[in-house]
Design a protein around this motif. Structure first.
Motif, PDB file in Angstrom:
ATOM      1  N   ALA A 357      -5.063   2.066  -5.831  1.00  0.00           N
ATOM      2  CA  ALA A 357      -4.805   0.935  -7.522  1.00  0.00           C
ATOM      3  C   ALA A 357      -5.556  -0.364  -6.606  1.00  0.00           C
ATOM      4  O   ALA A 357      -5.747  -1.831  -7.456  1.00  0.00           O
ATOM      5  CB  ALA A 357      -3.332   0.982  -7.717  1.00  0.00           C
ATOM      6  N   LEU A 358      -5.104  -1.102  -5.360  1.00  0.00           N
ATOM      7  CA  LEU A 358      -5.136  -2.066  -5.530  1.00  0.00           C
ATOM      8  C   LEU A 358      -6.990  -2.729  -4.887  1.00  0.00           C
ATOM      9  O   LEU A 358      -7.725  -3.502  -5.006  1.00  0.00           O
ATOM     10  CB  LEU A 358      -4.691  -2.299  -4.018  1.00  0.00           C
ATOM     11  CG  LEU A 358      -3.048  -3.108  -4.182  1.00  0.00           C
ATOM     12  CD1 LEU A 358      -2.340  -2.986  -2.608  1.00  0.00           C
ATOM     13  CD2 LEU A 358      -2.743  -3.875  -5.054  1.00  0.00           C
ATOM     14  N   ALA A 454       1.470   2.279   5.463  1.00  0.00           N
ATOM     15  CA  ALA A 454       1.022   3.064   6.410  1.00  0.00           C
ATOM     16  C   ALA A 454      -0.412   3.481   5.975  1.00  0.00           C
ATOM     17  O   ALA A 454      -2.058   3.752   5.565  1.00  0.00           O
ATOM     18  CB  ALA A 454       1.087   3.849   7.705  1.00  0.00           C
ATOM     19  N   ALA A 455      -0.054   4.343   4.931  1.00  0.00           N
ATOM     20  CA  ALA A 455      -0.944   5.134   3.753  1.00  0.00           C
ATOM     21  C   ALA A 455      -1.593   3.755   2.850  1.00  0.00           C
ATOM     22  O   ALA A 455      -2.802   4.404   2.584  1.00  0.00           O
ATOM     23  CB  ALA A 455      -0.194   6.276   2.590  1.00  0.00           C
ATOM     24  N   THR A 456      -0.879   3.059   1.620  1.00  0.00           N
ATOM     25  CA  THR A 456      -1.648   2.020   1.420  1.00  0.00           C
ATOM     26  C   THR A 456      -2.544   0.783   1.806  1.00  0.00           C
ATOM     27  O   THR A 456      -3.195   1.262   1.585  1.00  0.00           O
ATOM     28  CB  THR A 456      -0.356   1.418   0.836  1.00  0.00           C
ATOM     29  OG1 THR A 456       0.709   1.912   0.282  1.00  0.00           O
ATOM     30  CG2 THR A 456      -1.090  -0.276   0.217  1.00  0.00           C
ATOM     31  N   ILE A 457      -2.653   1.036   3.040  1.00  0.00           N
ATOM     32  CA  ILE A 457      -3.422   0.553   4.621  1.00  0.00           C
ATOM     33  C   ILE A 457      -4.415   0.947   4.630  1.00  0.00           C
ATOM     34  O   ILE A 457      -5.605   0.191   4.316  1.00  0.00           O
ATOM     35  CB  ILE A 457      -2.409  -0.435   5.042  1.00  0.00           C
ATOM     36  CG1 ILE A 457      -1.420  -1.213   4.639  1.00  0.00           C
ATOM     37  CG2 ILE A 457      -3.708  -0.696   6.387  1.00  0.00           C
ATOM     38  CD1 ILE A 457      -0.815  -1.746   5.972  1.00  0.00           C
ATOM     39  N   ALA A 458      -4.122   2.218   4.506  1.00  0.00           N
ATOM     40  CA  ALA A 458      -4.954   3.210   5.547  1.00  0.00           C
ATOM     41  C   ALA A 458      -6.328   2.854   4.321  1.00  0.00           C
ATOM     42  O   ALA A 458      -7.368   2.886   4.277  1.00  0.00           O
ATOM     43  CB  ALA A 458      -4.544   4.152   6.136  1.00  0.00           C
ATOM     44  N   THR A 459      -5.824   4.378   3.019  1.00  0.00           N
ATOM     45  CA  THR A 459      -5.859   4.273   2.008  1.00  0.00           C
ATOM     46  C   THR A 459      -7.034   2.713   1.229  1.00  0.00           C
ATOM     47  O   THR A 459      -8.416   2.921   1.244  1.00  0.00           O
ATOM     48  CB  THR A 459      -5.476   4.336   0.424  1.00  0.00           C
ATOM     49  OG1 THR A 459      -4.590   6.124   1.221  1.00  0.00           O
ATOM     50  CG2 THR A 459      -6.499   4.932  -0.105  1.00  0.00           C
ATOM     51  N   TYR A 460      -6.569   1.457   1.359  1.00  0.00           N
ATOM     52  CA  TYR A 460      -7.256   0.566   1.140  1.00  0.00           C
ATOM     53  C   TYR A 460      -8.166  -0.077   1.931  1.00  0.00           C
ATOM     54  O   TYR A 460      -9.587  -0.274   1.610  1.00  0.00           O
ATOM     55  CB  TYR A 460      -6.181  -0.644   1.390  1.00  0.00           C
ATOM     56  CG  TYR A 460      -7.418  -2.451   0.285  1.00  0.00           C
ATOM     57  CD1 TYR A 460      -6.886  -2.418  -0.586  1.00  0.00           C
ATOM     58  CD2 TYR A 460      -7.628  -2.692   1.740  1.00  0.00           C
ATOM     59  CE1 TYR A 460      -7.655  -3.403  -1.357  1.00  0.00           C
ATOM     60  CE2 TYR A 460      -7.938  -4.171   1.069  1.00  0.00           C
ATOM     61  CZ  TYR A 460      -7.953  -4.594  -0.392  1.00  0.00           C
ATOM     62  OH  TYR A 460      -8.367  -5.337  -0.728  1.00  0.00           O
ATOM     63  N   ILE A 470     -17.435   1.954  -7.311  1.00  0.00           N
ATOM     64  CA  ILE A 470     -15.859   1.743  -7.992  1.00  0.00           C
ATOM     65  C   ILE A 470     -14.773   0.769  -7.093  1.00  0.00           C
ATOM     66  O   ILE A 470     -13.768   0.169  -8.364  1.00  0.00           O
ATOM     67  CB  ILE A 470     -15.316   3.663  -7.899  1.00  0.00           C
ATOM     68  CG1 ILE A 470     -13.931   3.401  -9.345  1.00  0.00           C
ATOM     69  CG2 ILE A 470     -14.724   3.109  -6.861  1.00  0.00           C
ATOM     70  CD1 ILE A 470     -13.482   4.642  -9.468  1.00  0.00           C
ATOM     71  N   VAL A 471     -15.752   0.707  -6.599  1.00  0.00           N
ATOM     72  CA  VAL A 471     -14.955  -0.732  -5.848  1.00  0.00           C
ATOM     73  C   VAL A 471     -15.055  -1.919  -5.887  1.00  0.00           C
ATOM     74  O   VAL A 471     -14.935  -2.946  -5.218  1.00  0.00           O
ATOM     75  CB  VAL A 471     -14.714  -0.289  -4.539  1.00  0.00           C
ATOM     76  CG1 VAL A 471     -13.586   1.465  -4.217  1.00  0.00           C
ATOM     77  CG2 VAL A 471     -16.108   0.139  -3.392  1.00  0.00           C
TER      78      VAL A 471
END
Length: 474
Positions: A357-358, A454-460, A470-471
């Motif tokens: 989402a970010l 960790a999942a948030t940062i790694a996915t970002y 898309i990004v």
């Protein structure tokens, strides 16, 4: 178009895509998926089903075609039953003239997984309710907040209500197994009740010698067990069908149930009960051995479960670990191998959704990612994130795996255990660590935070290519 009309349209399109009601032998649903047993499995086109509005994904597992709908699966299922004339969770008569499937190791394994899933999935509401009462007792009791003492009536109430949900598993699973294997549910419950009768349990406690029709039987306490009753009801389904087929119609109603139990008594109490108990004990000891393995091996196993858990869920293989988890939990009161990895993996899915989402700039997909985050983190439904983000873009799975591994690794290093079964994938899963030492809850919570962050940062940073449209800024 109203919501009801959308559910109706989704159900119509799904039924058409699987070959119509004539191709369906059984249709059920779990928390997020429609589960079809089909006569001809070659008819459905998975790519076409994925295009149906309201469908999040499709997979084959445990001998079933599973169509992921999400949180509205019960509404779609009701419409499906209405359109197709199916009874809710009831078996549809199969074409007995159809060609039998070739028996292979793969088909046998698939059938076992299908059987376990069909028997255990309906237990989720019961486990949720029972676990919450055990959680209340743990939180309010002397081991944590100390609001009430062990002698307090409220503490006693919450404790025995929570224990009741697990103690009477043979009776409850007798019902779910009978539904799954096509036997009479109340007869399955009766067989489970026989295994829990106080006289039989007392003989087991005293080690009293006992025979069934002169055949030696080892009296055992089958409370909180699942494998003995599942194995017994599976065999019972064939015994009952035999009597129903060959008894005269005038005697069938009276004699079929009693003759079925008459035959099943030595099979259950002398053979399948002890065998199921032995297998369950073997699984328990194996898992306990892995969870207590010293050094790098024990730590790595939990971390790897955290990294791969959601893929096991998507393939249906997680049923094996869940079965073993239930066995360990009901026999020891806590579990330190599967639960820490599974809880970390669940929070990692939400972290993957937040990271996406970010990172995503396209408005519609960004909004969907936020919706997936809410569905997972608050609602405990991970399929929208797994299929809407992970399967769609592939690379975000890397972030999810990193988060699950990191959370599981920390939990393993700190020796975290789950003391309460909280079978949800939302943030409430962290409460599974309550019930033991307060430090266990703290360390378990930290491991969950690590998995999510960790999942948030790694996915970002790793979940999307830099040149992915898309990004890019719109």
């Amino acid at each position: 178009m109203s919501k009801n009309e959308k559910f109706q349209k989704t159900a119509e399109d799904v039924l058409k895509a699987v070959g119509g009601k004539e191709n369906v032998t059984l249709v059920t649903h779990c928390m997020t998926r429609l589960r079809f047993n089909l006569k001809d499995e070659s008819i459905p086109d998975q790519d076409e089903i994925k295009k149906i509005p309201g469908v999040l994904g499709v997979m084959k597992a445990g001998g079933q075609l599973q169509i992921i709908i999400g949180q509205t699966v019960d509404q779609v299922f009701n419409c499906l039953c209405e359109i197709g004339g199916f009874e809710n969770s009831s078996r549809i008569n199969e074409n007995l003239d159809k060609e039998e499937k070739k028996i292979t190791f793969k088909s046998i394994g698939s059938s076992i997984l299908d059987g376990l899933a069909g028997c255990l999935t309906p237990l989720i509401p019961l486990m949720m309710a029972a676990s919450m009462f055990k959680l209340f007792a743990a939180l309010l009791g002397p081991s944590m907040l100390k609001v009430i003492s062990e002698s307090n009536d409220l503490y006693k109430l919450f404790t025995f209500v929570g224990d009741a949900g697990f103690y009477f598993f043979p009776i409850v699973v007798g019902y779910t197994a009978a539904k799954k294997f096509g036997a009479t549910p109340v007869i399955g419950m009766f067989l489970g009740a026989i295994m829990l009768h106080p006289t039989f349990v007392d003989m087991a406690a005293k080690g009293t010698y006992f025979t069934v029709y002169g055949i030696p039987a080892k009296a055992q306490n089958y409370s909180s067990t699942i494998l003995p009753i599942i194995m017994s009801v599976f065999v019972m389904s064939y015994v009952e069908k035999f009597f129903k087929k060959y008894l005269p119609s005038t005697l069938k109603t009276i004699l079929a149930p009693s003759l079925t139990i008459l035959v099943m008594l030595p099979i259950t109490l002398c053979i399948l009960g002890p065998a199921g108990s032995f297998i369950g004990t073997y699984f328990c000891n194996a898992l306990l051995g892995l969870s207590k393995a010293s050094g790098f091996v024990g730590i790595l196993v939990i971390a790897v479960i955290g990294a791969l858990w959601e893929f096991l869920v998507m393939s249906g293989m997680h049923v094996v670990l869940i079965s073993a988890l239930i066995l360990v939990f009901t026999s020891t009161g806590h579990e330190a191998l599967v639960s820490p990895g599974a809880i970390s993996a669940s929070l990692a899915v939400s972290g993957m959704c937040l990271g996406a989402a970010l990172r995503i700039k396209e408005k519609e997909q960004k909004s969907l990612s936020v919706g997936y985050l809410i569905a997972g983190f608050i609602g405990g439904v991970t399929e929208p994130g797994l299929y809407g983000i992970g399967m769609r873009y592939k690379r975000p799975f890397v972030g999810m795996m990193i988060g699950g591994f990191a959370g599981g690794l920390y939990a393993a290093i700190m020796g975290v255990s789950a003391y309460t079964m909280v079978p949800v994938a939302s943030v409430l899963a962290v409460l599974g660590y309550a019930g033991g030492p307060f430090s266990n809850l703290i360390q378990g919570s930290i491991s969950s935070v690590i998995a999510f962050v960790a999942a948030t940062i790694a996915t970002y940073f790793l979940g999307f290519k830099k040149d992915d449209p898309i990004v890019r800024k719109q």
